[in-house]
Design a protein around this motif. Structure first.
Motif, PDB file in Angstrom:
ATOM      1  N   TRP A  18       0.891  -1.038  -0.019  1.00  0.00           N
ATOM      2  CA  TRP A  18      -0.012  -0.010  -0.076  1.00  0.00           C
ATOM      3  C   TRP A  18       0.859   1.334   0.181  1.00  0.00           C
ATOM      4  CZ3 TRP A  18       1.316   2.454   4.267  1.00  0.00           C
ATOM      5  CH2 TRP A  18       1.857   1.527   5.607  1.00  0.00           C
ATOM      6  N   ALA A  19       2.127   1.177   0.248  1.00  0.00           N
ATOM      7  CA  ALA A  19       3.207   2.206   0.004  1.00  0.00           C
ATOM      8  C   ALA A  19       3.741   2.407  -1.264  1.00  0.00           C
ATOM      9  CB  ALA A  19       4.166   2.102   1.302  1.00  0.00           C
ATOM     10  N   LEU A  20       3.327   1.482  -2.030  1.00  0.00           N
ATOM     11  CA  LEU A  20       3.994   1.598  -3.412  1.00  0.00           C
ATOM     12  C   LEU A  20       3.030   2.217  -4.407  1.00  0.00           C
ATOM     13  CD1 LEU A  20       5.248  -2.099  -3.917  1.00  0.00           C
ATOM     14  CD2 LEU A  20       6.290  -0.308  -2.892  1.00  0.00           C
ATOM     15  N   ASP A  21       3.475   2.671  -5.612  1.00  0.00           N
ATOM     16  CA  ASP A  21       2.536   3.280  -6.525  1.00  0.00           C
ATOM     17  C   ASP A  21       1.604   2.404  -7.204  1.00  0.00           C
ATOM     18  OD1 ASP A  21       2.465   5.384  -9.002  1.00  0.00           O
ATOM     19  OD2 ASP A  21       2.484   3.484  -9.990  1.00  0.00           O
ATOM     20  N   THR A  22       0.330   2.781  -6.965  1.00  0.00           N
ATOM     21  CA  THR A  22      -0.803   1.813  -7.239  1.00  0.00           C
ATOM     22  C   THR A  22      -0.807   1.339  -8.644  1.00  0.00           C
ATOM     23  OG1 THR A  22      -2.114   3.393  -5.496  1.00  0.00           O
ATOM     24  CG2 THR A  22      -3.256   2.009  -7.030  1.00  0.00           C
TER      25      THR A  22
END
Length: 392
Positions: A18-22
């Motif tokens: 959830w902290a990565l580019d979606t």
């Protein structure tokens, strides 16, 4: 030291999805989708993040973006998306689902509905909320069940519950990486599958850059605590391939990062395979022994014409000897770098082939060798040997 498969004294590496580019995350999880399907999936993610955003410091629910790093449950997202794709209705009014067996988001169990009838016969096919992504959801389920991706898709205490709440959040992740009292943080990605490596490196660099950029005026931010990101084996993930999140993120760092306290150091045996834009932004170069003409050409391009003869010495440089050029040296120089004591060097020296071949063959145990491979831990067999000797 953070590692995917940690040994004694090492911490597990967790990079919460959830902290990565979606968009990068969805490309890995589900592959290509139509624009309408992508919009539907992004809307659900946006809604999931919004539902857990109340009370989170710094988050304005009305201005929340799809890439805002907020926890949400991938399992619940899969369950919400998969149900309309398989649903059928037991009545013409479509009020009673023809459900035979309920699905389960936690175990990723598919719901079972009665097969649709022929022609106008019941059950009716569902037409509400259908995005036509059965294949993509099957791939997403297989990714979530694949244990080799646990460090990202099931990141320990950073994995949200179905409700979207997680035991640990972004502040604890940033503190683990940047808040300790050691001068260096090592993220060992040697056990990461190649299919996800460039995406993962891009995600780690994005977390680092965004944290230092937005916190640049804070004591923990980049201006007050500058970070130098050292990238080993850079040619593996900074090539000129299309759709490379790691390369795109490094380009951003080398162009803009120094203003916000984020620097980059590239370590590579093949500079000719690294993206030109990234190399052109490297202010200082340390060139050790190189024999390939293409790699030597990259070094020669950084030298004045009057000193291009230094390139001829590259193939014969000794171990620890380098040519230094750029901002760190007023003129390009050839120098010898002091080697650290033998007991403090990394385990990266070449084996002494002639000595190894001359030794008598020791007792071998290929069960131990196979176990070290399967555990992704080169010290596994050594630990077992030591324990066996102690027991004996």
């Amino acid at each position: 030291m953070f590692r995917v498969n940690p040994s004694d004294g090492e911490q597990p590496l967790h990079v919460p999805y959830w902290a990565l580019d979606t968009l990068t995350l969805l490309d890995f999880l589900m592959g290509p989708m139509s624009e309408a399907a992508m919009t539907g999936v992004l809307d659900r993610i946006q809604a999931a993040k919004s539902s857990g955003a109340n009370g989170v410091a710094g988050v304005d629910v009305n201005a929340l973006m799809i890439n805002t790093p907020l926890p949400f449950s991938l399992k619940q997202l899969w369950a919400d998306l998969v149900d309309p794709e398989y649903k059928t209705w037991a009545d013409k009014e479509r009020t009673t689902p023809a459900l035979e067996e309920a699905g389960d988001a936690h175990s990723l169990k598919l719901p079972k509905y009665s097969a649709p009838g022929q022609g106008s016969a019941l059950p009716d096919i569902n037409q509400t909320g259908v995005l036509g992504i059965k294949r993509q959801l099957t791939q997403m389920r297989s990714r979530l069940l694949d244990r080799q991706y646990d460090f990202m898709l099931h990141p320990g205490k950073w994995e949200p519950e179905l409700s979207g709440k997680s035991q640990m959040d972004l502040p604890q992740l940033l503190e683990a990486w940047f808040g300790h009292d050691k001068p260096i943080t090592v993220l060992d990605l040697s056990g990461v599958p190649s299919q996800v490596l460039v995406r993962l490196i891009g995600g780690i660099l994005n977390i680092t850059y965004e944290a230092m950029f937005w916190g640049r005026n804070l004591p923990e931010g980049g201006r007050n605590r500058p970070q130098l990101v050292v990238m080993e084996e850079a040619h593996r993930y900074l090539g000129r391939d299309a759709n490379n999140p790691a390369r795109d993120m490094v380009q951003r760092i080398v162009k803009e990062g120094r203003k916000f306290g984020v620097g980059a150091m590239l370590v590579s045996q093949r500079p000719s395979e690294i993206d030109e834009t990234i190399l052109s932004q490297c202010g200082t170069q340390f060139a050790l022994r190189l024999s390939n003409n293409a790699d030597q050409g990259k070094v020669k391009a950084a030298l004045p014409d009057s000193l291009s003869g230094l390139v001829d010495t590259l193939p014969v440089l000794r171990t620890g000897e380098a040519i230094i050029m750029g901002e760190a040296a007023r003129l390009p120089i050839r120098c010898r770098i002091n080697l650290p004591p033998e007991d403090e060097r990394p385990s990266s020296a070449d084996p002494k082939v002639s000595e190894a071949w001359a030794k008598a063959k020791e007792k071998e145990d290929y069960e131990r060798l196979a176990a070290a491979w399967r555990s992704q831990n080169p010290k596994w067999g050594q630990n077992i040997s030591v324990k066996a000797q102690e027991d004996g």
